[in-house]
Design an enzyme around this catalytic site. Sequence first.
Site, PDB file in Angstrom:
ATOM      1  N   TYR A 157       0.827  -1.215   0.000  1.00 47.78           N
ATOM      2  CA  TYR A 157       0.000   0.000   0.000  1.00 47.78           C
ATOM      3  C   TYR A 157       0.859   1.263   0.000  1.00 47.78           C
ATOM      4  O   TYR A 157       0.683   2.159  -0.830  1.00 47.78           O
ATOM      5  CB  TYR A 157      -0.912  -0.034   1.228  1.00 47.78           C
ATOM      6  CG  TYR A 157      -1.705   1.226   1.465  1.00 47.78           C
ATOM      7  CD1 TYR A 157      -2.590   1.702   0.492  1.00 47.78           C
ATOM      8  CD2 TYR A 157      -1.593   1.940   2.665  1.00 47.78           C
ATOM      9  CE1 TYR A 157      -3.325   2.857   0.716  1.00 47.78           C
ATOM     10  CE2 TYR A 157      -2.328   3.084   2.889  1.00 47.78           C
ATOM     11  CZ  TYR A 157      -3.192   3.535   1.908  1.00 47.78           C
ATOM     12  OH  TYR A 157      -3.914   4.678   2.124  1.00 47.78           O
TER      13      TYR A 157
HETATM   14  P1  NAP Z   1     -13.299   4.056   1.671  1.00 51.12           P
HETATM   15  O1  NAP Z   1     -14.292   4.550   2.656  1.00 51.12           O
HETATM   16  O2  NAP Z   1     -12.991   2.584   1.607  1.00 51.12           O
HETATM   17  O3  NAP Z   1     -13.676   4.555   0.219  1.00 51.12           O
HETATM   18  C1  NAP Z   1     -12.917   4.133  -0.883  1.00 51.12           C
HETATM   19  C2  NAP Z   1     -13.558   4.656  -2.143  1.00 51.12           C
HETATM   20  O4  NAP Z   1     -12.787   4.172  -3.258  1.00 51.12           O
HETATM   21  C3  NAP Z   1     -14.973   4.166  -2.315  1.00 51.12           C
HETATM   22  O5  NAP Z   1     -15.777   5.218  -2.782  1.00 51.12           O
HETATM   23  C4  NAP Z   1     -14.848   3.074  -3.365  1.00 51.12           C
HETATM   24  O6  NAP Z   1     -15.996   3.070  -4.194  1.00 51.12           O
HETATM   25  C5  NAP Z   1     -13.650   3.549  -4.185  1.00 51.12           C
HETATM   26  N1  NAP Z   1     -13.011   2.421  -4.835  1.00 51.12           N
HETATM   27  C6  NAP Z   1     -12.308   1.414  -4.253  1.00 51.12           C
HETATM   28  N2  NAP Z   1     -11.944   0.524  -5.192  1.00 51.12           N
HETATM   29  C7  NAP Z   1     -12.426   0.967  -6.366  1.00 51.12           C
HETATM   30  C8  NAP Z   1     -12.396   0.470  -7.699  1.00 51.12           C
HETATM   31  N3  NAP Z   1     -11.802  -0.696  -8.020  1.00 51.12           N
HETATM   32  N4  NAP Z   1     -13.011   1.182  -8.666  1.00 51.12           N
HETATM   33  C9  NAP Z   1     -13.643   2.349  -8.369  1.00 51.12           C
HETATM   34  N5  NAP Z   1     -13.708   2.868  -7.134  1.00 51.12           N
HETATM   35  C10 NAP Z   1     -13.105   2.179  -6.152  1.00 51.12           C
HETATM   36  O7  NAP Z   1     -11.864   4.739   1.873  1.00 51.12           O
HETATM   37  P2  NAP Z   1     -11.377   6.098   2.564  1.00 51.12           P
HETATM   38  O8  NAP Z   1     -10.912   5.748   3.921  1.00 51.12           O
HETATM   39  O9  NAP Z   1     -12.361   7.197   2.358  1.00 51.12           O
HETATM   40  O10 NAP Z   1     -10.060   6.365   1.676  1.00 51.12           O
HETATM   41  C11 NAP Z   1     -10.048   7.264   0.584  1.00 51.12           C
HETATM   42  C12 NAP Z   1      -8.602   7.471   0.159  1.00 51.12           C
HETATM   43  O11 NAP Z   1      -7.852   7.956   1.268  1.00 51.12           O
HETATM   44  C13 NAP Z   1      -7.905   6.203  -0.315  1.00 51.12           C
HETATM   45  O12 NAP Z   1      -7.077   6.476  -1.422  1.00 51.12           O
HETATM   46  C14 NAP Z   1      -7.056   5.804   0.874  1.00 51.12           C
HETATM   47  O13 NAP Z   1      -5.912   5.059   0.501  1.00 51.12           O
HETATM   48  C15 NAP Z   1      -6.694   7.172   1.434  1.00 51.12           C
HETATM   49  N6  NAP Z   1      -6.328   7.157   2.858  1.00 51.12           N
HETATM   50  C16 NAP Z   1      -7.254   6.795   3.801  1.00 51.12           C
HETATM   51  C17 NAP Z   1      -6.874   6.769   5.143  1.00 51.12           C
HETATM   52  C18 NAP Z   1      -7.833   6.381   6.239  1.00 51.12           C
HETATM   53  O14 NAP Z   1      -7.380   6.167   7.387  1.00 51.12           O
HETATM   54  N7  NAP Z   1      -9.136   6.283   5.972  1.00 51.12           N
HETATM   55  C19 NAP Z   1      -5.563   7.102   5.500  1.00 51.12           C
HETATM   56  C20 NAP Z   1      -4.667   7.466   4.514  1.00 51.12           C
HETATM   57  C21 NAP Z   1      -5.059   7.484   3.193  1.00 51.12           C
HETATM   58  P3  NAP Z   1     -16.899   1.756  -4.493  1.00 51.12           P
HETATM   59  O15 NAP Z   1     -16.840   0.885  -3.292  1.00 51.12           O
HETATM   60  O16 NAP Z   1     -18.236   2.326  -4.809  1.00 51.12           O
HETATM   61  O17 NAP Z   1     -16.238   1.167  -5.683  1.00 51.12           O
END
Ligand code: NAP
Length: 249
Positions: A157
């Site tokens: 990741y």
């Molecule tokens: P989340 O709640 O799991 O949301 C992820 C989003 O990405 C969902 O809308 C999902 O949409 C979409 N997605 C995943 N796989 C996909 C695919 N194959 N095609 C199209 N869409 C896809 O995640 P989050 O925590 O909000 O994270 C958002 C971003 O922040 C990510 O890049 C993550 O790496 C980054 N981030 C998060 C954290 C944290 O602690 N939450 C920390 C650091 C970085 P569908 O399910 O509708 O496809």
Amino acid sequence: MEMDFIGKTALVTGSTSGIGRATALKLAERGAHVIVSGRDAERGRATVDAIHQAGGAADFIPANLNDAEDVRELARRALAISGGRVDILVNNAGIFPFGPTPEVSDEQLEAVAAVNVNAPFILVAELAPAMVAGNGGAVVNVTTMVANFGMAGMALYGSSKAALQLLTKAWAAEFGPHNVRVNAVSPGPTRTEGTAGMGEGLDQLASTTPAGRPGSAEDVADAIVFLASDAAHHVHGAVLPVDGGRIAV
Ligand code: NAP
């Protein structure tokens, strides 16, 4: 409320959930026409409905970013809906399978590269030329604190997001001279649907930060909206940590 995104179209990937949805809502609140995207049509519709209920403008375009042709089709449809130019691209969608390196499957290797690196690459390749030819634009990539230091279980990741972090700078160099700003936010532990399964593990991870607690999706969205806005007009190639101070100490 400033309405500084009126007349602008913003594509936010992964806006069916978490940080992406919070970003979509905030951009729409400030006047942007938001293109919501993800795989899940029901959650996509819920985001669009929430924007409409708040008086904003939004459309949903489904796409599986694990499929390069789907990513290109998303770009084509976004350009069609926006009348030929997407002004703001937020590369937020991401997957984060954690675990020991020997246990990573070939399928996970390919999926992480496809969703976290290749999809943003294809979207920038498809959408930046119209920004360059028009009034400029803004791209905001969402990386992670673990793109900045090593942490066991996060090799796959973290390395994918480190690539996205470097792309942020390379694209700033490539497109900045043409009035397209490219920046990134680097979140730390953030409460979203995507991290719900981590339970107290998220609090433990956040306890090592100066803030001492996880952030919210809105905390990260505020930073994304800033970087997309004209208030950041002199900010190019920056990676803004929104991690409670984790990489500072
Ligand atoms: P989340 O709640 O799991 O949301 C992820 C989003 O990405 C969902 O809308 C999902 O949409 C979409 N997605 C995943 N796989 C996909 C695919 N194959 N095609 C199209 N869409 C896809 O995640 P989050 O925590 O909000 O994270 C958002 C971003 O922040 C990510 O890049 C993550 O790496 C980054 N981030 C998060 C954290 C944290 O602690 N939450 C920390 C650091 C970085 P569908 O399910 O509708 O496809």
